[in-house]
Design an enzyme around this catalytic site. Sequence first.
Site, mmCIF file in Angstrom:
data_model
loop_
_atom_site.group_PDB
_atom_site.id
_atom_site.type_symbol
_atom_site.label_atom_id
_atom_site.label_comp_id
_atom_site.label_asym_id
_atom_site.label_seq_id
_atom_site.Cartn_x
_atom_site.Cartn_y
_atom_site.Cartn_z
ATOM 1 N N LYS A 13 0.830 -1.214 0.000
ATOM 2 C CA LYS A 13 0.000 0.000 0.000
ATOM 3 C C LYS A 13 0.860 1.258 0.000
ATOM 4 O O LYS A 13 0.629 2.186 -0.753
ATOM 5 C CB LYS A 13 -0.913 0.078 1.241
ATOM 6 C CG LYS A 13 -1.916 -1.025 1.380
ATOM 7 C CD LYS A 13 -2.843 -0.771 2.567
ATOM 8 C CE LYS A 13 -2.144 -0.791 3.926
ATOM 9 N NZ LYS A 13 -1.547 -2.086 4.295
ATOM 10 N N ARG A 88 -8.839 1.588 9.430
ATOM 11 C CA ARG A 88 -8.431 0.204 9.681
ATOM 12 C C ARG A 88 -9.472 -0.547 10.507
ATOM 13 O O ARG A 88 -9.274 -1.721 10.810
ATOM 14 C CB ARG A 88 -7.109 0.216 10.448
ATOM 15 C CG ARG A 88 -5.918 -0.305 9.643
ATOM 16 C CD ARG A 88 -4.730 -0.148 10.534
ATOM 17 N NE ARG A 88 -3.582 -0.920 10.183
ATOM 18 C CZ ARG A 88 -2.521 -0.435 9.560
ATOM 19 N NH1 ARG A 88 -2.516 0.800 9.124
ATOM 20 N NH2 ARG A 88 -1.460 -1.190 9.377
ATOM 21 N N ARG A 127 11.467 -6.844 4.439
ATOM 22 C CA ARG A 127 11.298 -5.419 4.102
ATOM 23 C C ARG A 127 12.303 -4.559 4.874
ATOM 24 O O ARG A 127 12.580 -4.804 6.042
ATOM 25 C CB ARG A 127 9.878 -5.006 4.480
ATOM 26 C CG ARG A 127 9.614 -3.535 4.284
ATOM 27 C CD ARG A 127 8.149 -3.242 4.255
ATOM 28 N NE ARG A 127 7.544 -3.223 5.573
ATOM 29 C CZ ARG A 127 6.282 -2.869 5.781
ATOM 30 N NH1 ARG A 127 5.504 -2.568 4.763
ATOM 31 N NH2 ARG A 127 5.796 -2.869 6.998
ATOM 32 N N ARG A 160 11.970 -2.279 10.491
ATOM 33 C CA ARG A 160 11.027 -1.774 11.484
ATOM 34 C C ARG A 160 10.855 -2.793 12.607
ATOM 35 O O ARG A 160 10.836 -3.996 12.362
ATOM 36 C CB ARG A 160 9.662 -1.555 10.817
ATOM 37 C CG ARG A 160 9.558 -0.229 10.121
ATOM 38 C CD ARG A 160 8.324 -0.129 9.264
ATOM 39 N NE ARG A 160 7.093 -0.600 9.889
ATOM 40 C CZ ARG A 160 5.891 -0.481 9.331
ATOM 41 N NH1 ARG A 160 5.767 0.095 8.152
ATOM 42 N NH2 ARG A 160 4.813 -0.937 9.941
ATOM 43 N N ARG A 171 0.150 -8.963 13.459
ATOM 44 C CA ARG A 171 -0.439 -7.904 12.614
ATOM 45 C C ARG A 171 -1.375 -8.499 11.562
ATOM 46 O O ARG A 171 -2.410 -7.916 11.250
ATOM 47 C CB ARG A 171 0.683 -7.099 11.929
ATOM 48 C CG ARG A 171 1.411 -6.204 12.912
ATOM 49 C CD ARG A 171 2.714 -5.692 12.354
ATOM 50 N NE ARG A 171 2.539 -4.811 11.228
ATOM 51 C CZ ARG A 171 3.478 -4.606 10.304
ATOM 52 N NH1 ARG A 171 4.642 -5.226 10.372
ATOM 53 N NH2 ARG A 171 3.254 -3.767 9.331
HETATM 54 P P1 AMP Z 1 1.608 0.563 8.975
HETATM 55 O O1 AMP Z 1 2.818 1.373 8.741
HETATM 56 O O2 AMP Z 1 0.404 1.071 8.214
HETATM 57 O O3 AMP Z 1 1.818 -0.916 8.785
HETATM 58 O O4 AMP Z 1 1.225 0.769 10.523
HETATM 59 C C1 AMP Z 1 2.111 0.373 11.550
HETATM 60 C C2 AMP Z 1 1.353 0.302 12.866
HETATM 61 O O5 AMP Z 1 0.810 1.595 13.191
HETATM 62 C C3 AMP Z 1 0.144 -0.640 12.881
HETATM 63 O O6 AMP Z 1 0.506 -1.976 13.127
HETATM 64 C C4 AMP Z 1 -0.666 -0.030 14.025
HETATM 65 O O7 AMP Z 1 -0.111 -0.371 15.278
HETATM 66 C C5 AMP Z 1 -0.453 1.466 13.836
HETATM 67 N N1 AMP Z 1 -1.485 2.040 12.930
HETATM 68 C C6 AMP Z 1 -1.291 2.613 11.709
HETATM 69 N N2 AMP Z 1 -2.443 3.038 11.195
HETATM 70 C C7 AMP Z 1 -3.409 2.744 12.100
HETATM 71 C C8 AMP Z 1 -4.821 2.928 12.149
HETATM 72 N N3 AMP Z 1 -5.488 3.494 11.135
HETATM 73 N N4 AMP Z 1 -5.477 2.490 13.253
HETATM 74 C C9 AMP Z 1 -4.825 1.934 14.298
HETATM 75 N N5 AMP Z 1 -3.501 1.712 14.307
HETATM 76 C C10 AMP Z 1 -2.789 2.115 13.228
#
Ligand code: AMP
Length: 217
Positions: A13, A88, A127, A160, A171
């Site tokens: 994404k 989400r 990654r 990360r 996740r």
């Molecule tokens: P991402 O970079 O999108 O994979 O997000 C990394 C982490 O940030 C996720 O595993 C969540 O812990 C938190 N996170 C990001 N976006 C959201 C969201 N819209 N709602 C809740 N937690 C989020």
Amino acid sequence: MKFVFLGPPGIGKGTQAKILADQLDLAHLSTGDILREEINQETALGEKAQSFMNAGKLVPDYLILDMISKKLQQNNENRGYILDGFPRTVPQAEGLEKMLEMNQQKLELVVYLSGSNDVLVKRLSSRRTCRECETITNLIFNPPKKEGECDNCGGLLFQRDDDNPDVVLQRLKVYQDQTSPLIDFYRNKMLLSEVNGEGSVNDITGKIQAELKEKSG
Ligand code: AMP
């Protein structure tokens, strides 16, 4: 133009949203990136979010809705955007609807990037992200020219915390339980376009461009 990019962690994404936002001159709003920035800057929000993120759990809806509402207000009114990693959960999607309605706006399209769990685990575990420019690379599928260095800016690549194998599985479970209901939520509103996210970066960009063209004219 207001788009949402929906899909499991690791499907690409962020990579695709970045490419298309540049091409279409849209803002790219990634809640994950915004939260990581809050953590780096040691803000109160960053402090609250960090433990959820490190454990592979979602940050509570009220914190996310408050954060995104501020970002949308800051975004130049006439500029379209791609929301990446938000919403989400169903309450987040409902909150977004209310924010848009208040400004007589609506979403054009939700691009759902799909993929199988095997591919996602492999992609997430290999990654790497650039510390400087946040470009995402992959040691298996798109290895950097020089080990440990970003092809884009030469910055240091790092893994990360939440891309380690235990957290990756958590996740994916959280995605299944809390985020995947959004597929039907948006399908019922006739906003969903599904694109298989397992090919090459260029192929997938092409497929998304075709969907955006068809749906937004
Ligand atoms: P991402 O970079 O999108 O994979 O997000 C990394 C982490 O940030 C996720 O595993 C969540 O812990 C938190 N996170 C990001 N976006 C959201 C969201 N819209 N709602 C809740 N937690 C989020």
